[in-house]
Design a protein around this motif. Structure first.
Motif, PDB file in Angstrom:
ATOM      1  N   HIS A   1       0.876  -1.190   0.000  1.00 15.24           N
ATOM      2  CA  HIS A   1       0.000   0.000   0.000  1.00 15.24           C
ATOM      3  C   HIS A   1       0.905   1.229   0.000  1.00 15.24           C
ATOM      4  CE1 HIS A   1      -3.557   2.477   0.912  1.00 15.24           C
ATOM      5  NE2 HIS A   1      -2.876   3.036   1.891  1.00 15.24           N
TER       6      HIS A   1
ATOM      7  N   HIS B   1      -5.119  -0.649   6.634  1.00 14.79           N
ATOM      8  CA  HIS B   1      -5.125  -0.265   8.058  1.00 14.79           C
ATOM      9  C   HIS B   1      -5.918  -1.218   8.966  1.00 14.79           C
ATOM     10  CE1 HIS B   1      -2.881   3.227   7.017  1.00 14.79           C
ATOM     11  NE2 HIS B   1      -3.828   3.679   6.217  1.00 14.79           N
TER      12      HIS B   1
ATOM     13  N   HIS C   1      -9.136   2.464   2.231  1.00 12.31           N
ATOM     14  CA  HIS C   1      -8.727   2.622   3.633  1.00 12.31           C
ATOM     15  C   HIS C   1      -9.890   2.195   4.533  1.00 12.31           C
ATOM     16  CE1 HIS C   1      -6.055   5.914   1.861  1.00 12.31           C
ATOM     17  NE2 HIS C   1      -5.232   5.034   2.353  1.00 12.31           N
TER      18      HIS C   1
ATOM     19  N   HIS D   1       1.477   5.507  -1.626  1.00 15.04           N
ATOM     20  CA  HIS D   1       0.838   6.704  -2.196  1.00 15.04           C
ATOM     21  C   HIS D   1       1.889   7.521  -2.938  1.00 15.04           C
ATOM     22  CE1 HIS D   1      -2.978   6.203  -0.103  1.00 15.04           C
ATOM     23  NE2 HIS D   1      -2.362   6.095   1.051  1.00 15.04           N
TER      24      HIS D   1
ATOM     25  N   ASP E   1       2.223   3.141   3.170  1.00 11.55           N
ATOM     26  CA  ASP E   1       1.243   4.234   3.205  1.00 11.55           C
ATOM     27  C   ASP E   1       1.857   5.557   2.752  1.00 11.55           C
ATOM     28  OD1 ASP E   1      -1.380   5.020   3.510  1.00 11.55           O
ATOM     29  OD2 ASP E   1      -1.182   5.568   5.605  1.00 11.55           O
TER      30      ASP E   1
HETATM   31 ZN   LIG Z   1      -3.114   4.996   2.603  1.00 12.08          ZN
END
Ligand SMILES: [Zn+2]
Length: 424
Positions: A65, A254, A216, A67, A302
């Motif tokens: 995961h 998460h 998420h 970004h 993340d």
């Molecule tokens: Zn994220």
């Protein structure tokens, strides 16, 4: 061009068995070959030979995961208002930043991210992208940048209702256009920014393309409170009713604030959970506990960084006294992403993805104590060479496929432009 890794100490990433071998790697999805007589293959005219000098060689890593969109945030000024909770962190930091992104900044962010991932040993990235005022073409831009560096990917655009109906519509258009030509997922930001119509439309798109949802989930208690207040149910119940948990491709990032019945639903579904320890600590939203969530747990960054070895160590240390995690289960979570990618038939994570580690340890390393070295010794500074889909993309710690200095020069210009735009 085939690659020969000469004099390698190969560690089988599943069994942790060590063997001294020569490895022939081809570009297409042929399995790697362990070669006894290297004279035979030396005759191949276009063979690229890398002498490992006995160094450790094992399968490369992958990010569960990430970004890309947050890459240019490093070192930027504090937001106009100091965020006091999770929602304010989103509002004053990330939702201010993502609205200022244009395609040039996105391309730059993706190139920088792909290089950072490659140099830290990852040859595959699962990304969750957001750029509300540059939605159209964003995924294609990221894909091209990753391809240029030589890092495989599974992308999605995080569709959300938080910026109005036109941007929601563009999110669907971008997702659909991208899924027509590429492997990818249907992205949703989080339950609390997605209305029922959008959730159902995303579920339909997922089914239409035989894809999964990347969302998420319960990152902060706010997500649960909002769901109970507005929909009269908990987040996982809501997602389950929409059908998105039926796909083994679905990724729930998460999963910190779940009750036992939600954990039961996840454990009995084929979908996946991604743990992002450092981000959770940074946002002060709680700690991850893998108990009762089943075995489909993988690790991500993340967007905090691109170093999966660091993510694994963080998961291990933060879990002490809280999560049931030991050396070997930390390694397992770190490697589970290969199962996610391979069981779902995604391309780009075959056995021809390897790293060479320049790891000179003061103590013996072998199958029995490898996981101790994994937690306390091996880090991304030891990654000397990276082979992605049979091609050397990092050699002697230098990226081979693109001009890193030029890319970092452009990214600094893009970051300055972004920061100025954010300050208006
Ligand atoms: Zn994220």
């Amino acid at each position: 061009m085939p690659v020969l890794l000469k004099n390698a100490t190969y560690i089988d990433w599943k069994t942790l068995e060590f063997s001294h071998v020569n490895i022939l790697i081809e570009k297409d999805n042929n399995p790697v070959q362990f070669i006894e007589n290297i004279r035979q293959v030396h005759d191949q005219p276009d063979l690229e030979v890398l002498d490992c000098k006995g160094r450790l060689v094992t399968k490369s890593f992958a990010v569960g995961h990430h970004h890309v969109y947050s890459t240019l945030s490093r070192g930027m000024d504090a937001p106009k208002k100091n965020p006091e909770n999770f929602f304010e962190i989103l509002k004053y930091v990330w939702w201010t930043l993502d609205k200022c992104l244009d395609l040039e900044m996105i391309e730059s962010s993706a190139l920088v991210t792909a290089i950072a991932c490659a140099k830290a040993g990852s040859t595959f990235v699962i990304d969750h992208h957001s750029s509300p005022f540059a939605v159209i073409g964003s995924l294609e831009t990221i894909a091209k940048a990753f391809d240029k560096v030589g890092v495989s990917h599974l992308l999605c655009y995080e569709i959300s209702d938080r910026d109005g109906v036109n941007i929601t519509r563009e999110g669907f258009e971008e997702t659909e256009a991208y899924l027509r030509n590429h492997q990818g997922l249907v992205g949703l930001h989080a339950s609390f920014t997605v209305g029922n119509e959008t959730l159902n439309q995303a579920a339909e798109l997922m089914t239409q393309f035989n894809s999964g949802i990347h969302i998420h989930v319960a990152e902060d208690l706010y997500d649960q409170d909002f769901c109970l207040r507005n929909f009269g149910k908990r987040v996982i119940e809501r997602l389950n009713e929409s059908g998105v948990l039926k796909s083994s491709k679905t990724i729930l990032a998460h999963c910190l604030h779940l009750d036992e019945s939600e954990k039961d639903i996840i454990r009995n579904s084929p979908c996946w959970v991604v743990q992002n320890t450092e981000s959770n600590m940074n946002n002060n939203v709680g700690r991850f506990n893998g108990a009762h969530l089943g075995s489909n747990i993988m690790l991500g960054t993340d967007g905090m960084h691109s170093d999966m070895l660091q993510s694994a160590k963080a998961a291990f240390f933060a879990g002490q006294g809280f999560d049931s995690i030991n050396y070997s289960s930390a390694y397992q979570r770190f490697r589970n992403i290969h199962r996610y990618l391979n069981e779902n038939n995604f391309n780009g994570d075959c056995e021809n993805n390897l790293i060479v580690l320049d790891y000179n340890t003061p103590t013996e390393i072998n199958r029995d104590n490898f996981c101790g070295h994994f937690i306390f010794g091996i880090n991304s500074n030891h990654i000397n060479d990276v082979i992605s889909n049979g091609k050397i993309i990092v050699k002697n710690r230098l990226i081979q496929t693109v001009n890193e200095a030029e890319i970092l020069k452009v990214s600094k210009e893009c970051a300055n432009r972004l920061w100025k735009k954010m300050a208006i």
